[in-house]
Enzyme design. Structure first.
Site, PDB file in Angstrom:
ATOM      1  N   ASP A 236       0.933  -1.222  -0.193  1.00  0.00           N
ATOM      2  CA  ASP A 236       0.025   0.096   0.070  1.00  0.00           C
ATOM      3  C   ASP A 236       1.065   1.078  -0.080  1.00  0.00           C
ATOM      4  OD1 ASP A 236      -2.428   1.353   0.097  1.00  0.00           O
ATOM      5  OD2 ASP A 236      -2.388   1.699   2.350  1.00  0.00           O
TER       6      ASP A 236
ATOM      7  N   ASP B 233       3.956   2.584   7.405  1.00  0.00           N
ATOM      8  CA  ASP B 233       2.887   1.995   7.740  1.00  0.00           C
ATOM      9  C   ASP B 233       2.790   0.740   6.776  1.00  0.00           C
ATOM     10  OD1 ASP B 233       0.237   1.048   8.156  1.00  0.00           O
ATOM     11  OD2 ASP B 233      -0.790   2.657   7.061  1.00  0.00           O
TER      12      ASP B 233
END
Length: 322
Positions: free
Chosen positions: A201, A218
């Site tokens: 992502d 992240d």
């Protein structure tokens, strides 16, 4: 206890108690950060820099999957890859408080990449190549990407839900079927024989320019996938993306050769992401944070635009890899 009810229990005292259970001493300053899937806060620490506290959405990942994410980040950090790894306390990086897993990390400041900046696209490609080179083996516990299954399941979820207007359902079903058919044809030709560990992502908000180099943020969606997954989200020119692709691939190949056949998968991933985004909003609609942040989701205008976006995917099919 439902995930929504569990997150609603994250009042300031609970957040501070969780952070202080690691041995840190908070100065009671809490600042919520933009995160909907999980809950993330900046928490002030007495006589020290603030930390970032991430509370994982219950029942989304298993403990083994989260630990594999943490172990990967620590290994990447050890190899000199610029990532934000979890902080360890007495050898532990994952903690449980009030039935919610959480982790702490250092605060990182900087700027996100600029869209269309070719120099930065080269650097991004270079960073992804470094990342993939440092993660040579697939994950054991994390998921493996399956875009065809994602399109099928997300489409079925939307059609079975209550938010898509009834008058659009027949057209929507036809469009999902068409994208599924086109994606299956592309996957049959271009899908690799083996998957690799990827970020999963790597959009602009998950990279930060700090001390003149890009850091990766992240890894919540890290998975087994293909290299192009970590590149295509930075394409902003649908008419002629070749220059952008060229910069990223050139940077990537500083560390690893890039299989250009994977470019034939970009349209598949784009279609899957658009369908998944709408399905994700529908799936999380019982979370008050989503209702507040995405009030337009239940409007007919949103669904008309969403359907038109899927139709445009079909019209643009092949532009990314030409």
């Amino acid at each position: 206890m439902s995930a929504t009810h569990t997150f609603s229990s994250l009042v300031p005292d609970v957040i501070l108690d969780a952070v202080e259970s690691t041995g840190l001493w908070s100065d009671s300053r809490i600042y919520p950060l933009n995160s909907y899937e999980n809950r993330v806060y900046q928490v002030g620490i007495e006589d020290s820099s603030p930390v970032i506290a991430k509370f994982y959405r219950p029942e989304r990942w298993t403990e083994a999957q989260i630990r594999e994410e943490h172990d990967t980040l620590l290994a990447l950090q050890e190899q000199g890859v610029p990532v934000v790894a979890p902080l360890a306390f007495e050898g532990k990086t994952l903690f449980l408080h009030n039935d919610i897993y959480f982790a702490l990390s250092a605060k990182l400041t900087g700027q996100h990449p600029e869209a269309d900046n070719l120099d930065q696209l080269y650097q991004l490609g270079e960073r992804m190549g470094q990342l993939h080179h440092a993660m040579p083996t697939p994950f054991t516990h994390r998921i493996s990407v399956s875009p065809l299954e994602q399109i099928e399941q997300a489409g079925a979820q939307i059609l079975a839900g209550e938010h898509l207007p009834q008058r659009l359902k027949t057209d929507y079903q036809k469009q999902i079927s068409r994208l599924h058919e086109m994606s299956a044809a592309q996957l049959n030709v271009y899908w690799p024989t083996e998957l690799r560990a990827v970020h999963g992502d790597s959009h602009r908000s998950n990279l930060m320019l700090h001390n003149e180099e890009f850091h990766l943020l992240d890894f919540d969606d890290c998975q087994n996938g293909v290299a192009v997954q970590d590149l295509w989200l930075h394409l902003t020119q649908t008419e002629n993306p070749r220059q952008q692709l060229s910069e990223m691939i050139e940077g990537y190949e500083t560390y690893l050769p890039f299989d250009t056949r994977e470019l034939g998968l970009i349209d598949v991933f784009k279609s899957a992401r658009i369908v998944n985004y709408a399905a994700w909003l529908q799936q999380r609609w019982n979370d008050p944070a989503f209702v507040k942040a995405f009030p337009w989701f239940t409007s007919e205008e949103y669904w008309i635009n969403h359907l038109n976006e899927l139709k445009s995917c079909e019209l643009e099919w092949g532009n990314m890899s030409r």
